[in-house]
Design a protein around this motif. Structure first.
Motif, PDB file in Angstrom:
ATOM      1  N   LYS B  69       1.014  -0.310   0.251  1.00 31.95           N
ATOM      2  CA  LYS B  69      -0.189   0.131  -0.373  1.00 31.95           C
ATOM      3  C   LYS B  69       1.076   1.377  -0.082  1.00 31.95           C
ATOM      4  O   LYS B  69       0.307   2.317  -0.299  1.00 31.95           O
ATOM      5  CB  LYS B  69      -1.513  -0.259   0.943  1.00 31.95           C
ATOM      6  CG  LYS B  69      -2.434  -0.740   1.433  1.00 31.95           C
ATOM      7  CD  LYS B  69      -2.383  -0.490   2.753  1.00 31.95           C
ATOM      8  CE  LYS B  69      -3.610  -1.504   2.443  1.00 31.95           C
ATOM      9  NZ  LYS B  69      -4.765  -1.869   3.887  1.00 31.95           N
ATOM     10  N   LYS B  98      -6.620  -7.815  -3.647  1.00 33.06           N
ATOM     11  CA  LYS B  98      -8.360  -7.482  -3.834  1.00 33.06           C
ATOM     12  C   LYS B  98      -8.764  -7.765  -2.451  1.00 33.06           C
ATOM     13  O   LYS B  98     -10.158  -7.138  -2.023  1.00 33.06           O
ATOM     14  CB  LYS B  98      -8.880  -7.744  -4.650  1.00 33.06           C
ATOM     15  CG  LYS B  98     -10.422  -7.424  -5.169  1.00 33.06           C
ATOM     16  CD  LYS B  98     -11.307  -6.936  -6.699  1.00 33.06           C
ATOM     17  CE  LYS B  98     -12.561  -6.484  -6.553  1.00 33.06           C
ATOM     18  NZ  LYS B  98     -13.227  -6.323  -7.661  1.00 33.06           N
ATOM     19  N   THR B 101      -8.613  -5.443   0.573  1.00 31.58           N
ATOM     20  CA  THR B 101      -8.635  -4.078   0.265  1.00 31.58           C
ATOM     21  C   THR B 101      -9.899  -3.657  -0.154  1.00 31.58           C
ATOM     22  O   THR B 101     -10.556  -2.919   0.340  1.00 31.58           O
ATOM     23  CB  THR B 101      -7.778  -3.516   0.232  1.00 31.58           C
ATOM     24  OG1 THR B 101      -7.390  -3.771  -1.288  1.00 31.58           O
ATOM     25  CG2 THR B 101      -6.457  -3.714   0.441  1.00 31.58           C
ATOM     26  N   LEU B 103     -10.391  -3.187  -3.133  1.00 33.73           N
ATOM     27  CA  LEU B 103      -9.992  -3.296  -4.443  1.00 33.73           C
ATOM     28  C   LEU B 103      -8.864  -2.950  -4.784  1.00 33.73           C
ATOM     29  O   LEU B 103      -7.709  -4.077  -4.750  1.00 33.73           O
ATOM     30  CB  LEU B 103      -9.155  -1.018  -3.788  1.00 33.73           C
ATOM     31  CG  LEU B 103     -10.227  -0.533  -3.015  1.00 33.73           C
ATOM     32  CD1 LEU B 103      -9.269   0.631  -2.954  1.00 33.73           C
ATOM     33  CD2 LEU B 103     -11.462   0.200  -4.030  1.00 33.73           C
ATOM     34  N   TYR B 108      -6.544   1.387  -5.413  1.00 37.96           N
ATOM     35  CA  TYR B 108      -6.216   1.493  -3.854  1.00 37.96           C
ATOM     36  C   TYR B 108      -5.336   3.069  -4.662  1.00 37.96           C
ATOM     37  O   TYR B 108      -4.954   3.540  -3.753  1.00 37.96           O
ATOM     38  CB  TYR B 108      -5.291   0.978  -3.770  1.00 37.96           C
ATOM     39  CG  TYR B 108      -4.768   1.361  -2.427  1.00 37.96           C
ATOM     40  CD1 TYR B 108      -5.679   0.937  -1.164  1.00 37.96           C
ATOM     41  CD2 TYR B 108      -3.615   1.343  -2.444  1.00 37.96           C
ATOM     42  CE1 TYR B 108      -5.173   1.518   0.469  1.00 37.96           C
ATOM     43  CE2 TYR B 108      -2.797   2.624  -1.311  1.00 37.96           C
ATOM     44  CZ  TYR B 108      -3.864   2.289  -0.235  1.00 37.96           C
ATOM     45  OH  TYR B 108      -3.323   2.309   1.319  1.00 37.96           O
ATOM     46  N   ASP B 111      -7.254   6.110  -6.269  1.00 35.42           N
ATOM     47  CA  ASP B 111      -7.290   6.287  -4.665  1.00 35.42           C
ATOM     48  C   ASP B 111      -6.660   7.058  -3.485  1.00 35.42           C
ATOM     49  O   ASP B 111      -7.502   8.755  -3.297  1.00 35.42           O
ATOM     50  CB  ASP B 111      -7.663   5.553  -3.764  1.00 35.42           C
ATOM     51  CG  ASP B 111      -9.126   5.344  -4.150  1.00 35.42           C
ATOM     52  OD1 ASP B 111     -10.014   5.728  -5.459  1.00 35.42           O
ATOM     53  OD2 ASP B 111     -10.325   4.335  -3.387  1.00 35.42           O
ATOM     54  N   ARG B 112      -5.414   6.946  -3.663  1.00 31.70           N
ATOM     55  CA  ARG B 112      -4.448   7.426  -2.936  1.00 31.70           C
ATOM     56  C   ARG B 112      -3.836   8.471  -3.276  1.00 31.70           C
ATOM     57  O   ARG B 112      -3.257   9.621  -2.731  1.00 31.70           O
ATOM     58  CB  ARG B 112      -3.075   6.561  -2.350  1.00 31.70           C
ATOM     59  CG  ARG B 112      -3.836   5.572  -1.632  1.00 31.70           C
ATOM     60  CD  ARG B 112      -4.267   5.677   0.043  1.00 31.70           C
ATOM     61  NE  ARG B 112      -4.040   6.504   0.995  1.00 31.70           N
ATOM     62  CZ  ARG B 112      -3.666   7.538   1.383  1.00 31.70           C
ATOM     63  NH1 ARG B 112      -5.644   7.578   1.885  1.00 31.70           N
ATOM     64  NH2 ARG B 112      -3.332   7.961   1.795  1.00 31.70           N
TER      65      ARG B 112
END
Lengths: 136, 140
Positions: B69, B98, B101, B103, B108, B111-112
């Motif tokens: 992540k 997936k 999380t 996603l 992910y 998004d971040r």
């Protein structure tokens, strides 16, 4: 009706060093890291299982929050270990104590049995102290 | 009769956890860790689970996903991240990510990166107003 606390501040002497302590040693997650101008930074971290609690690593510097005199006094007080900002929790205190010690975290009290559970005390890189507990 | 005192095994297990934290990207042989600690694989796994709430293998997977992540949030490619954290196959990494999380690694990452962009573009939207004011950031 107040439902939750979502921000709490810890006053630190150096944000880069605090980042290393809280993220690399304690294992906290960076939430928000925003550059706010030269030498100004808004930095918050979350304890691993508390993504909705932002701990603000607030630099003690001269500015609107602290005048020069207050800032110097505050830095001295923090360095001297005056402030205890809270209690962290873990599942296995002895293991967490050994792990953090191995990472260079300084403890002023080893795991000790108390009425409510087990407790140890450690200091952050600035001098702020915390209780680390495990419930019985 | 126990060959080693409990405290020794306990500390050895903590060290094994630290070893996983530092070497998650390598091809870690968890059986070897038990061998080096001089106690049986079964005993090692049981003690590890009693301390950390998961088996050494489950914990290694957890560390790999958590580290992935961070790399994804830094903008590294999914393939790079997959191998960097110690997975052998892109499909097993993507599937596991997936499941953990909800996603895909790419979702992910988007998004971040969007969050980071939003913070950089409008930091005051992410800072409680009272602090921004006290810091003198609101007037700028």
């Amino acid at each position: 009706m107040i439902t939750k606390m979502n921000h709490v501040s810890i006053f630190v002497l150096d944000q880069e060093s605090a980042f290393d302590f809280y993220v690399n040693k304690l294992g906290f997650k960076v939430n928000t890291d925003a550059e706010m101008g030269p030498g100004k930074r808004w930095l918050t971290v979350n304890p691993p299982d508390q993504p909705d609690l932002e701990i603000t690593l607030m630099l003690i510097d001269d500015g609107m929050m602290f005048d020069k005199d207050s800032s110097a006094k505050m830095r001295e007080l923090v360095k001297a270990g005056t402030f205890g900002f809270g209690v962290f929790q873990c599942d296995d205190l002895k293991a967490t104590y050994e792990e953090l010690k191995a990472k260079g975290v300084e403890f002023s009290k080893p795991p000790t049995e108390e009425f409510y559970g087990y407790e140890a005390l450690f200091k952050d890189d600035s001098g702020n102290w915390f209780s680390l507990g495990q419930k019985k | 009769m126990e060959l080693y005192p409990r405290q020794y095994l306990y500390l050895r297990t903590v060290r094994a956890k630290l070893f996983i934290d530092e070497n998650f990207g390598s091809n870690i042989d968890l059986d070897k860790i038990a061998d080096e600690a001089c106690f049986s694989k079964f005993h090692f796994a049981r003690l590890f689970r009693s301390i950390y709430g998961s088996t050494p293998h489950q914990y290694l997977t957890h560390v790999r996903i958590e580290r992935s992540k961070e790399y994804l949030a830094d903008g590294q490619t999914v393939a790079f991240v997959c191998y960097k954290v110690g997975f052998d196959s892109l499909s097993s990494f993507t599937g596991l990510f997936k499941r953990r999380t909800g996603l895909t690694p790419r979702q992910y990452q988007v998004d971040r990166l969007n969050f980071k962009e939003a913070v950089a573009a409008k930091p005051l939207h992410h800072i409680p107003g009272c602090f921004a004011e006290k810091k003198g950031w609101k007037s700028k």
